[in-house]
Design an enzyme around this catalytic site. Structure first.
Site, PDB file in Angstrom:
ATOM      1  N   ASN A   1     -35.692 102.288 -16.462  1.00 12.32           N
ATOM      2  CA  ASN A   1     -35.441 102.714 -15.079  1.00 12.32           C
ATOM      3  C   ASN A   1     -35.934 101.595 -14.166  1.00 12.32           C
ATOM      4  OD1 ASN A   1     -35.282 103.934 -12.599  1.00 12.32           O
ATOM      5  ND2 ASN A   1     -36.952 105.394 -12.976  1.00 12.32           N
ATOM      6  N   TRP A   2     -34.989 100.842 -13.613  1.00 14.32           N
ATOM      7  CA  TRP A   2     -35.383  99.670 -12.810  1.00 14.32           C
ATOM      8  C   TRP A   2     -35.789 100.041 -11.393  1.00 14.32           C
ATOM      9  CZ3 TRP A   2     -31.083  95.464 -14.015  1.00 14.32           C
ATOM     10  CH2 TRP A   2     -31.071  95.205 -15.396  1.00 14.32           C
ATOM     11  N   LYS A   3     -35.570 101.273 -11.001  1.00 20.74           N
ATOM     12  CA  LYS A   3     -35.915 101.742  -9.651  1.00 20.74           C
ATOM     13  C   LYS A   3     -35.314 100.816  -8.590  1.00 20.74           C
ATOM     14  CE  LYS A   3     -40.035 103.681 -11.698  1.00 20.74           C
ATOM     15  NZ  LYS A   3     -41.359 104.237 -11.514  1.00 20.74           N
TER      16      LYS A   3
ATOM     17  N   HIS B   1     -35.773 112.571 -11.219  1.00 27.24           N
ATOM     18  CA  HIS B   1     -36.980 111.759 -11.419  1.00 27.24           C
ATOM     19  C   HIS B   1     -38.057 112.214 -10.432  1.00 27.24           C
ATOM     20  CE1 HIS B   1     -39.659 108.281 -11.401  1.00 27.24           C
ATOM     21  NE2 HIS B   1     -39.182 108.031 -12.611  1.00 27.24           N
TER      22      HIS B   1
ATOM     23  N   GLU C   1     -40.007 110.685  -8.582  1.00 29.23           N
ATOM     24  CA  GLU C   1     -40.003 109.995  -7.278  1.00 29.23           C
ATOM     25  C   GLU C   1     -38.961 110.619  -6.354  1.00 29.23           C
ATOM     26  OE1 GLU C   1     -39.697 106.024  -8.820  1.00 29.23           O
ATOM     27  OE2 GLU C   1     -41.743 106.200  -9.575  1.00 29.23           O
TER      28      GLU C   1
ATOM     29  N   GLU D   1     -42.164 113.338 -18.113  1.00 31.38           N
ATOM     30  CA  GLU D   1     -42.884 112.278 -17.409  1.00 31.38           C
ATOM     31  C   GLU D   1     -44.023 112.878 -16.591  1.00 31.38           C
ATOM     32  OE1 GLU D   1     -40.399 108.538 -16.993  1.00 31.38           O
ATOM     33  OE2 GLU D   1     -39.994 109.733 -15.244  1.00 31.38           O
TER      34      GLU D   1
ATOM     35  N   GLY E   1     -46.394 104.565 -13.450  1.00 31.52           N
ATOM     36  CA  GLY E   1     -46.761 103.392 -12.656  1.00 31.52           C
ATOM     37  C   GLY E   1     -48.253 103.240 -12.438  1.00 31.52           C
TER      38      GLY E   1
ATOM     39  N   SER F   1     -45.975 104.789 -17.977  1.00 32.98           N
ATOM     40  CA  SER F   1     -46.738 103.602 -18.396  1.00 32.98           C
ATOM     41  C   SER F   1     -46.553 103.263 -19.876  1.00 32.98           C
ATOM     42  CB  SER F   1     -48.221 103.765 -18.045  1.00 32.98           C
ATOM     43  OG  SER F   1     -48.369 103.912 -16.640  1.00 32.98           O
TER      44      SER F   1
ATOM     45  N   GLY G   1     -40.391 102.439 -16.912  1.00 32.55           N
ATOM     46  CA  GLY G   1     -40.241 101.886 -15.571  1.00 32.55           C
ATOM     47  C   GLY G   1     -40.631 100.423 -15.559  1.00 32.55           C
ATOM     48  N   GLY G   2     -41.865 100.138 -15.165  1.00 33.05           N
ATOM     49  CA  GLY G   2     -42.335  98.756 -14.965  1.00 33.05           C
ATOM     50  C   GLY G   2     -42.020  97.808 -16.112  1.00 33.05           C
TER      51      GLY G   2
HETATM   52  C1  PEP Z   1     -40.630 105.945 -14.636  1.00 36.30           C
HETATM   53  O1  PEP Z   1     -40.597 105.704 -13.445  1.00 36.30           O
HETATM   54  O2  PEP Z   1     -39.742 106.650 -15.148  1.00 36.30           O
HETATM   55  C2  PEP Z   1     -41.726 105.389 -15.401  1.00 36.30           C
HETATM   56  C3  PEP Z   1     -42.002 105.937 -16.544  1.00 36.30           C
HETATM   57  O3  PEP Z   1     -42.407 104.337 -14.843  1.00 36.30           O
HETATM   58  P1  PEP Z   1     -43.572 103.469 -15.541  1.00 36.30           P
HETATM   59  O4  PEP Z   1     -43.119 103.135 -16.933  1.00 36.30           O
HETATM   60  O5  PEP Z   1     -43.689 102.242 -14.676  1.00 36.30           O
HETATM   61  O6  PEP Z   1     -44.796 104.301 -15.546  1.00 36.30           O
END
Ligand code: PEP
Length: 252
Positions: free
Chosen positions: A9-11, A95, A97, A167, A173, A213, A234-235
């Site tokens: 997920n590049w956001k 998601h 967010e 999640e 994050g 994470s 994500g990251g």
């Molecule tokens: C996400 O936003 O779906 C996510 C899991 O982010 P991160 O891996 O950065 O915690």
């Protein structure tokens, strides 16, 4: 046997030329992978270029959201037929967010989910508790509410085409990953809910990803859990070296 699925997920990151550079590296390093489904979810503006770059490869393209109507006076929205036309295969829905910053509710998640299924997109539906909810022992209540509300009215056949992403919001994050045992406990709970809502066969076939994470250092321990079927990343999906290592870490 559920095939692992890793989705990046590049956001709100990467303009089209940066996105193409990244997926060219992923193509180079992941071309032979058959043991996992691989998905990248760039922002809308990079979907066309990424989809073109990944044509006829083992890496699928996903969007990060969609609107439930097909067309009409809905300024700023993107519909399932528009995504399909670009070659998009998956779509992330609900998601945290979006729930947190854009007023997403179980009801709107459900509408988006139905639109995705109607047009043959593969949904990745996110559920998860925040820190206050975990600390007040409400995790299972929240997961139940998210699953029952978001997946309401689906047939068992439709549910088999849905990926669920657990999640925990406190792990997104933040660098704080749920321990493999904490994640497994919630995944088992979700599978039990799916069995009650649909049936055993459906519950056993649905893939449940963990997200929060995920890194190359923790993916192997997470994947060792019997009910963790992959990750929403994500990251660590923004750099090829870490995303490639995470995909390779799913090999059992
Ligand atoms: C996400 O936003 O779906 C996510 C899991 O982010 P991160 O891996 O950065 O915690």
């Amino acid at each position: 046997m559920r095939k692992p699925i890793i989705a990046g997920n590049w956001k709100l990151n990467k303009v089209p030329h940066e996105a193409v550079l990244l997926v060219n590296e992923l193509k180079r390093d992941l071309i032979d992978v058959e043991y996992a489904d691989i998905v990248v979810c760039p922002p809308f503006t990079a979907l066309a270029d990424v989809a073109d770059t990944l044509t006829e490869t083992n890496i699928a393209v996903g969007a990060q959201n969609l609107f439930w109507e097909d067309s009409g006076a809905f300024t700023g929205e993107i519909s399932a037929p528009m995504l399909k036309d670009l070659g998009v295969v998956y779509v992330i829905i609900g998601h945290s967010e979006r729930r947190q910053y854009f007023n997403e509710t179980n009801e709107t998640v459900n509408k988006r989910l139905r639109a995705a299924l109607k047009h043959g997109l593969k949904p990745i539906v996110c559920v998860g508790e925040n820190l206050a909810q975990r600390e007040s022992n409400k995790t299972f209540d929240i997961i139940k509410d998210h699953c029952e509300g978001s997946l309401k009215g689906l047939s068992a056949e439709e549910m088999k085409g849905v990926v669920v992403a657990y999640e925990p919001v406190w792990a997104i994050g933040t660098g704080k990953t749920a321990t493999p045992d904490q994640a497994q406990e919630v995944h088992v709970f979700i599978r039990g809910l799916l069995e009650k809502m649909f049936n055993k066969e459906t519950a056993q076939s649905v893939r449940i990803q963990y997200g929060g994470s995920v890194t190359p250092d923790n993916i192997t321990a997470l994947m060792a859990q019997p009910d963790i079927d992959g990750a929403l990343v994500g990251g660590a999906s923004l750099k090829s070296v870490s995303f490639v290592a995470i995909v390779k870490g799913t090999k059992k």
